[in-house]
Write a protein that holds these residues in place. Sequence first.
Motif, PDB file in Angstrom:
ATOM      1  N   PHE A 257      81.949  89.575  35.208  1.00  0.00           N
ATOM      2  CA  PHE A 257      80.911  89.727  34.188  1.00  0.00           C
ATOM      3  C   PHE A 257      81.560  90.421  33.015  1.00  0.00           C
ATOM      4  CE2 PHE A 257      77.506  91.707  31.885  1.00  0.00           C
ATOM      5  CZ  PHE A 257      76.529  90.728  31.890  1.00  0.00           C
ATOM      6  N   GLN A 258      81.564  89.762  31.868  1.00  0.00           N
ATOM      7  CA  GLN A 258      82.215  90.315  30.683  1.00  0.00           C
ATOM      8  C   GLN A 258      81.166  90.850  29.722  1.00  0.00           C
ATOM      9  OE1 GLN A 258      85.011  87.555  29.022  1.00  0.00           O
ATOM     10  NE2 GLN A 258      86.035  87.259  30.951  1.00  0.00           N
ATOM     11  N   ILE A 259      81.177  92.157  29.543  1.00  0.00           N
ATOM     12  CA  ILE A 259      80.269  92.784  28.589  1.00  0.00           C
ATOM     13  C   ILE A 259      80.756  92.430  27.193  1.00  0.00           C
ATOM     14  CG2 ILE A 259      79.400  94.985  27.713  1.00  0.00           C
ATOM     15  CD1 ILE A 259      79.725  96.034  30.593  1.00  0.00           C
ATOM     16  N   GLY A 260      79.842  91.972  26.361  1.00  0.00           N
ATOM     17  CA  GLY A 260      80.210  91.522  25.032  1.00  0.00           C
ATOM     18  C   GLY A 260      80.308  90.017  24.961  1.00  0.00           C
ATOM     19  N   GLY A 261      80.347  89.387  26.108  1.00  0.00           N
ATOM     20  CA  GLY A 261      80.300  87.942  26.136  1.00  0.00           C
ATOM     21  C   GLY A 261      81.536  87.277  26.677  1.00  0.00           C
ATOM     22  N   THR A 262      81.359  86.061  27.050  1.00  0.00           N
ATOM     23  CA  THR A 262      82.438  85.222  27.542  1.00  0.00           C
ATOM     24  C   THR A 262      82.352  83.892  26.807  1.00  0.00           C
ATOM     25  OG1 THR A 262      83.508  84.394  29.541  1.00  0.00           O
ATOM     26  CG2 THR A 262      81.120  84.238  29.465  1.00  0.00           C
ATOM     27  N   THR A 263      83.323  83.038  26.999  1.00  0.00           N
ATOM     28  CA  THR A 263      83.309  81.751  26.312  1.00  0.00           C
ATOM     29  C   THR A 263      83.206  80.617  27.333  1.00  0.00           C
ATOM     30  OG1 THR A 263      85.716  81.515  26.346  1.00  0.00           O
ATOM     31  CG2 THR A 263      84.745  82.660  24.451  1.00  0.00           C
ATOM     32  N   PHE A 264      82.824  79.469  26.849  1.00  0.00           N
ATOM     33  CA  PHE A 264      82.760  78.289  27.711  1.00  0.00           C
ATOM     34  C   PHE A 264      84.146  77.952  28.254  1.00  0.00           C
ATOM     35  CE2 PHE A 264      78.909  77.485  25.136  1.00  0.00           C
ATOM     36  CZ  PHE A 264      77.999  77.372  26.168  1.00  0.00           C
ATOM     37  N   SER A 265      85.184  78.128  27.420  1.00  0.00           N
ATOM     38  CA  SER A 265      86.530  77.778  27.878  1.00  0.00           C
ATOM     39  C   SER A 265      87.005  78.711  28.987  1.00  0.00           C
ATOM     40  CB  SER A 265      87.524  77.771  26.719  1.00  0.00           C
ATOM     41  OG  SER A 265      87.643  79.047  26.146  1.00  0.00           O
ATOM     42  N   GLU A 266      86.658  80.003  28.908  1.00  0.00           N
ATOM     43  CA  GLU A 266      87.009  80.923  29.993  1.00  0.00           C
ATOM     44  C   GLU A 266      86.301  80.535  31.282  1.00  0.00           C
ATOM     45  OE1 GLU A 266      87.892  85.134  27.763  1.00  0.00           O
ATOM     46  OE2 GLU A 266      85.806  84.488  27.972  1.00  0.00           O
ATOM     47  N   ALA A 267      85.040  80.203  31.175  1.00  0.00           N
ATOM     48  CA  ALA A 267      84.283  79.793  32.360  1.00  0.00           C
ATOM     49  C   ALA A 267      84.851  78.510  32.949  1.00  0.00           C
ATOM     50  CB  ALA A 267      82.810  79.611  32.005  1.00  0.00           C
ATOM     51  N   ALA A 268      85.231  77.564  32.094  1.00  0.00           N
ATOM     52  CA  ALA A 268      85.790  76.303  32.581  1.00  0.00           C
ATOM     53  C   ALA A 268      87.146  76.515  33.255  1.00  0.00           C
ATOM     54  CB  ALA A 268      85.934  75.320  31.429  1.00  0.00           C
TER      55      ALA A 268
ATOM     56  N   GLY B  31      78.441  86.664  31.471  1.00  0.00           N
ATOM     57  CA  GLY B  31      78.595  87.705  30.462  1.00  0.00           C
ATOM     58  C   GLY B  31      77.277  88.019  29.812  1.00  0.00           C
ATOM     59  N   SER B  32      77.291  89.039  28.981  1.00  0.00           N
ATOM     60  CA  SER B  32      76.080  89.421  28.283  1.00  0.00           C
ATOM     61  C   SER B  32      75.710  88.395  27.214  1.00  0.00           C
ATOM     62  CB  SER B  32      76.244  90.808  27.652  1.00  0.00           C
ATOM     63  OG  SER B  32      77.404  90.848  26.842  1.00  0.00           O
ATOM     64  N   PHE B  33      76.641  87.499  26.897  1.00  0.00           N
ATOM     65  CA  PHE B  33      76.404  86.437  25.929  1.00  0.00           C
ATOM     66  C   PHE B  33      77.411  85.332  26.200  1.00  0.00           C
ATOM     67  CE2 PHE B  33      76.597  84.446  21.733  1.00  0.00           C
ATOM     68  CZ  PHE B  33      75.259  84.385  21.406  1.00  0.00           C
ATOM     69  N   ILE B  34      77.023  84.101  26.014  1.00  0.00           N
ATOM     70  CA  ILE B  34      77.967  82.989  26.112  1.00  0.00           C
ATOM     71  C   ILE B  34      78.290  82.560  24.689  1.00  0.00           C
ATOM     72  CG2 ILE B  34      78.390  80.653  26.962  1.00  0.00           C
ATOM     73  CD1 ILE B  34      78.090  82.664  29.206  1.00  0.00           C
ATOM     74  N   HIS B  35      79.532  82.804  24.281  1.00  0.00           N
ATOM     75  CA  HIS B  35      79.952  82.520  22.916  1.00  0.00           C
ATOM     76  C   HIS B  35      80.329  81.060  22.726  1.00  0.00           C
ATOM     77  CE1 HIS B  35      80.086  86.535  21.207  1.00  0.00           C
ATOM     78  NE2 HIS B  35      80.631  86.967  22.331  1.00  0.00           N
TER      79      HIS B  35
ATOM     80  N   SER C 248      79.456  81.725  17.044  1.00  0.00           N
ATOM     81  CA  SER C 248      79.088  83.108  17.350  1.00  0.00           C
ATOM     82  C   SER C 248      80.323  84.008  17.438  1.00  0.00           C
ATOM     83  CB  SER C 248      78.298  83.181  18.650  1.00  0.00           C
ATOM     84  OG  SER C 248      79.081  82.782  19.747  1.00  0.00           O
ATOM     85  N   MET C 249      81.414  83.462  17.945  1.00  0.00           N
ATOM     86  CA  MET C 249      82.649  84.255  18.056  1.00  0.00           C
ATOM     87  C   MET C 249      83.204  84.584  16.669  1.00  0.00           C
ATOM     88  SD  MET C 249      84.471  85.561  20.351  1.00  0.00           S
ATOM     89  CE  MET C 249      85.901  85.529  21.349  1.00  0.00           C
ATOM     90  N   LEU C 250      83.260  83.591  15.789  1.00  0.00           N
ATOM     91  CA  LEU C 250      83.745  83.832  14.426  1.00  0.00           C
ATOM     92  C   LEU C 250      82.809  84.766  13.672  1.00  0.00           C
ATOM     93  CD1 LEU C 250      85.106  80.327  13.447  1.00  0.00           C
ATOM     94  CD2 LEU C 250      86.417  82.391  13.968  1.00  0.00           C
ATOM     95  N   GLY C 251      81.503  84.666  13.918  1.00  0.00           N
ATOM     96  CA  GLY C 251      80.561  85.579  13.292  1.00  0.00           C
ATOM     97  C   GLY C 251      80.840  87.026  13.663  1.00  0.00           C
ATOM     98  N   GLU C 252      81.150  87.278  14.915  1.00  0.00           N
ATOM     99  CA  GLU C 252      81.471  88.645  15.320  1.00  0.00           C
ATOM    100  C   GLU C 252      82.784  89.124  14.732  1.00  0.00           C
ATOM    101  OE1 GLU C 252      81.122  89.787  19.360  1.00  0.00           O
ATOM    102  OE2 GLU C 252      79.062  89.063  19.512  1.00  0.00           O
ATOM    103  N   VAL C 253      83.771  88.245  14.642  1.00  0.00           N
ATOM    104  CA  VAL C 253      85.053  88.613  14.032  1.00  0.00           C
ATOM    105  C   VAL C 253      84.854  88.959  12.566  1.00  0.00           C
ATOM    106  CG1 VAL C 253      87.323  87.725  13.372  1.00  0.00           C
ATOM    107  CG2 VAL C 253      86.432  87.280  15.654  1.00  0.00           C
TER     108      VAL C 253
END
Length: 96
Positions: free
Chosen positions: A52-63, A77-81, A85-90
């Motif tokens: 479980f990744q706090i802050g989120g995980t990605t579809f590619s990590e799950a795959a 994770g707390s969010f699926i990026h 959404s990932m670029l927005g956080e960056v």
Amino acid sequence: FKDVPNVYTQHKSYLAEVILPDIVSGRLSNPNTYRLQEDDVNYQSKPTVIVFQIGGTTFSEAAECAVYPDAKVVVGGSFIHNSKSMLGEVIQLAEP
């Protein structure tokens, strides 16, 4: 790059390349960082790993982790990026 069909698909996540192999082999660099259930550890069979990744995980990590050959891995994770959404956080981190 001659033998590589697509150079953009070469990325492997840190989770799949470093953390999972260390968990499965029993050689974590800092075991206190990870919560392990040691009651029924049997390294002869495939262990079940829940990530479980706090802050989120990605579809590619799950795959990547879903097809991990040495363990049964469940990723959440707390969010699926996605890329947006990932670029927005960056971008938010880069703003003063």
